[in-house]
Enzyme design. Structure first.
Site, PDB file in Angstrom:
ATOM      1  N   LYS A 107      -4.328 -32.352 -66.122  1.00  0.00           N
ATOM      2  CA  LYS A 107      -2.888 -32.418 -66.417  1.00  0.00           C
ATOM      3  C   LYS A 107      -2.590 -33.677 -67.232  1.00  0.00           C
ATOM      4  O   LYS A 107      -1.829 -33.653 -68.196  1.00  0.00           O
ATOM      5  CB  LYS A 107      -2.068 -32.395 -65.119  1.00  0.00           C
ATOM      6  N   GLN A 150       0.842 -33.433 -56.493  1.00  0.00           N
ATOM      7  CA  GLN A 150      -0.243 -32.459 -56.378  1.00  0.00           C
ATOM      8  C   GLN A 150      -0.399 -31.998 -54.921  1.00  0.00           C
ATOM      9  O   GLN A 150      -0.439 -32.818 -54.003  1.00  0.00           O
ATOM     10  CB  GLN A 150      -1.554 -33.081 -56.902  1.00  0.00           C
ATOM     11  N   ASP A 164       7.326 -28.379 -61.400  1.00  0.00           N
ATOM     12  CA  ASP A 164       6.489 -27.398 -60.719  1.00  0.00           C
ATOM     13  C   ASP A 164       7.302 -26.165 -60.301  1.00  0.00           C
ATOM     14  O   ASP A 164       6.734 -25.121 -59.992  1.00  0.00           O
ATOM     15  CB  ASP A 164       5.905 -28.016 -59.433  1.00  0.00           C
TER      16      ASP A 164
HETATM   17  N1  GUN Z   1      -1.974 -27.267 -56.161  1.00  0.00           N
HETATM   18  C1  GUN Z   1      -2.453 -26.075 -56.595  1.00  0.00           C
HETATM   19  N2  GUN Z   1      -1.689 -25.588 -57.588  1.00  0.00           N
HETATM   20  C2  GUN Z   1      -0.698 -26.493 -57.797  1.00  0.00           C
HETATM   21  C3  GUN Z   1       0.386 -26.556 -58.707  1.00  0.00           C
HETATM   22  O1  GUN Z   1       0.639 -25.658 -59.521  1.00  0.00           O
HETATM   23  N3  GUN Z   1       1.170 -27.677 -58.597  1.00  0.00           N
HETATM   24  C4  GUN Z   1       0.948 -28.645 -57.697  1.00  0.00           C
HETATM   25  N4  GUN Z   1       1.786 -29.674 -57.661  1.00  0.00           N
HETATM   26  N5  GUN Z   1      -0.059 -28.609 -56.835  1.00  0.00           N
HETATM   27  C5  GUN Z   1      -0.875 -27.546 -56.889  1.00  0.00           C
END
Ligand code: GUN
Length: 303
Positions: A54, A98, A121
């Site tokens: 990311k 996350q 998100d």
């Molecule tokens: N953990 C697994 N997928 C995601 C996601 O799309 N966003 C976040 N913040 N954590 C995750």
């Protein structure tokens, strides 16, 4: 004829190029790029690898990227205080925490602390509510948004199509089902969600024009479950072992999807690979949400 492979890796590049161009325009006009903060707690290997991707992608499109790497034993209150700091920061448009979080931290309290207008998100209850009501300007969760983009850019007709979603998670199953239901371009479908308590998974899957599988079970969907010519979207990213990378000589995970790719590609009309399918799209959509967030913010402040 074999299925067309929908390459998320290729589509991601197109989308990131579009975002980079828009970022340059924003920088010129408003003197700053979109800003994203990624908050990582602990060192879960999958989370570390997702977050580093990311960060790399945010840098590639020219965003301001702030990294917060916190110890596994950080308290819930400390984490929430940090989120609140970034809620007030005018140079930050997106806040990403996350998941999963360590057991001692309440996920709901943490997600609720993020300003819904910076929730790139799309996990805040306000944004989930907006999504179900069908509001246009929202942060759609990134994986479902990436799936819709793949379907749209492949020219697949979704109007009235039978969509079967395997899995009812808050991150993928529930939001994608709701999005495919909306009276929008790339949606407007007839949607069924199947899950662990469904009595006859196979018979539901066999009806699908578009089969979206997010179960987290490697190879769950068998070739005889798939209708000829269907579009099969595989969201599963299951680590089934390790191998040595030919490129770097380092150990890397062996990934397997939720569908039997090699056999199903002989039956389906379209299919997404694992890796290189939905995964790369998710991160591209996170960048798109961050860009949308800055645009909404500067438009609001100029009224
Ligand atoms: N953990 C697994 N997928 C995601 C996601 O799309 N966003 C976040 N913040 N954590 C995750």
């Amino acid at each position: 004829m074999e299925a067309k492979i929908i390459s998320g890796t290729k589509l991601r590049e197109d989308i990131l190029d579009e975002i980079s161009e828009k970022t340059l325009e924003l920088k010129e006009k408003f003197n700053r790029p979109p800003g994203l903060v990624t908050i990582l707690i602990g060192n879960n290997p999958a989370s570390v690898s997702y977050v580093s991707l990311k960060i790399k992608t945010a840098e590639r499109v020219g965003f301001k990227e702030v990294q917060e790497n916190l110890n596994e034993d950080v308290s819930e209150n400390e984490l929430i205080a940090l989120i609140k700091k970034y809620n007030e920061d005018e140079t930050i448009d997106g806040i990403l925490v996350q998941l999963p979080l360590p057991k001692h931290i309440n996920e709901e309290r943490v997600l609720n602390a993020i300003d819904p207008d910076k929730d790139v998100d799309g996990f805040h209850p306000v944004n989930v509510g907006r999504l179900i009501i069908g509001k246009k300007v929202i942060f759609a969760p990134c994986t479902p948004a990436g799936i819709i983009e793949m379907i749209k850019r492949s020219g697949i007709d979704t109007n009235g199509a039978e969509v079967v979603v395997v899995g009812r998670s808050n991150i993928v199953g529930k939001p994608i089902a709701n999005m495919m239901l909306q009276k929008n371009e790339g949606a407007n479908s007839t949607v069924t969600i199947v899950h662990t308590a469904t009595r006859d998974l196979k018979s539901h899957c066999m009806r699908a024009d578009i089969l979206i599988v997010a179960a987290g079970v490697p190879g769950l969907v068998k070739p005889e479950w798939v209708k000829k010519g269907a579009c099969v979207i595989d969201v599963g990213v299951n680590r089934v072992g390790e191998k040595i990378s030919e490129k770097t000589g380092k150990k890397i995970p062996v990934l397997k999807g939720d569908v039997d790719f090699d056999e199903i590609k002989k039956i389906a009309g379209w299919i997404t690979p694992v890796p290189g399918g939905v995964g790369p799209m998710t991160i591209a959509m996170l960048m798109k949400n961050t860009l949308k967030s800055m645009i909404a913010r500067v438009e609001k402040s100029s009224v």
